[in-house]
Write a protein that holds these residues in place. Structure first.
Motif, PDB file in Angstrom:
ATOM      1  N   SER A 151       0.824  -1.213   0.000  1.00 56.58           N
ATOM      2  CA  SER A 151       0.000   0.000   0.000  1.00 56.58           C
ATOM      3  C   SER A 151       0.858   1.263   0.000  1.00 56.58           C
ATOM      4  CB  SER A 151      -0.932  -0.002   1.205  1.00 56.58           C
ATOM      5  OG  SER A 151      -1.797  -1.108   1.146  1.00 56.58           O
ATOM      6  N   ALA A 152       1.995   1.212   0.676  1.00 59.67           N
ATOM      7  CA  ALA A 152       2.905   2.367   0.661  1.00 59.67           C
ATOM      8  C   ALA A 152       3.471   2.589  -0.739  1.00 59.67           C
ATOM      9  CB  ALA A 152       4.034   2.152   1.667  1.00 59.67           C
TER      10      ALA A 152
ATOM     11  N   PHE B  15      -4.884   3.902  -0.836  1.00 56.07           N
ATOM     12  CA  PHE B  15      -3.963   3.360   0.166  1.00 56.07           C
ATOM     13  C   PHE B  15      -4.709   2.533   1.202  1.00 56.07           C
ATOM     14  CE2 PHE B  15      -2.070   3.762   4.394  1.00 56.07           C
ATOM     15  CZ  PHE B  15      -0.835   3.171   4.183  1.00 56.07           C
TER      16      PHE B  15
END
Length: 189
Positions: free
Chosen positions: A98-99, A148
């Motif tokens: 997600s980062a 995110f």
């Protein structure tokens, strides 16, 4: 003699494994994004489906491999320990993936969000009223954050479900191991 698994060992191994799974997923994301310029929409769709299938099967295989590796390296690994190990892996890999997704949407290719929103607006502009179109435009600015958190939750839940399924069979338990023995370990007649 094998070392007994502890919480520290579990988190240390899960950190390394989660980083590997997160980086593999991020690599597939960038490869899939790079295929968009091939030209033919059918070829792009087919290639992306092939990449998604490879990533799906690869992540399952890697999770299973690392769970089996934990069982072979440490003593005292039970089904509950492998479930916990898989859940920690799922959390850490989801966070890394997600980062990378957030960094991709904000810094690496920010025009991707605009391009996707423009395509959606063209497709659905005839079906949406002015309030919905305004809401879509307002949502454009917060799309990277939404992506995110939604990917973080999706990947974590997927990894947790996968670890639940795999931990039922890792380590293998013999249901008949104590069959025919009494409480004191003596053979029953």
């Amino acid at each position: 003699m094998k070392e007994t698994v502890t919480s520290r060992i579990l988190w240390n191994n899960a950190g390394k494994t989660g980083a590997i799974l997160g980086l593999v997923s991020a690599a597939f994301m960038f490869i899939s994004q790079a295929t968009a310029g091939i030209g033919s929409p059918i070829a792009v769709t087919a290639l992306n489906m092939l990449l998604w299938t490879a990533k799906f099967i690869g992540c399952i295989w890697l999770m299973r491999h690392f769970m089996l590796k934990l069982c072979s390296r440490y003593e005292g690994v039970t089904n509950a320990v492998t479930m916990r190990y898989g859940t920690i892996i799922a959390l850490l890999s989801a966070l890394i993936y997600s980062a990378f997704l957030l960094a991709n949407l904000l810094f690496i290719s920010p025009d991707l969000v605009d391009m996707q929103f423009d395509q959606v607006m063209q497709m659905y502009s005839g079906m949406l009223d002015s309030n919905s179109l305004t809401m879509m435009e307002n949502m454009r600015a917060s799309y990277p954050q939404i992506a995110f958190f939604s990917q973080l939750m999706y990947c974590f839940l997927y990894g947790t479900l996968l670890s639940f399924i795999l931990s039922r069979y890792i380590p293998k338990n013999d249901p008949f191991a104590n069959y025919g023995t009494g409480e004191d370990g003596e053979q029953q007649k």
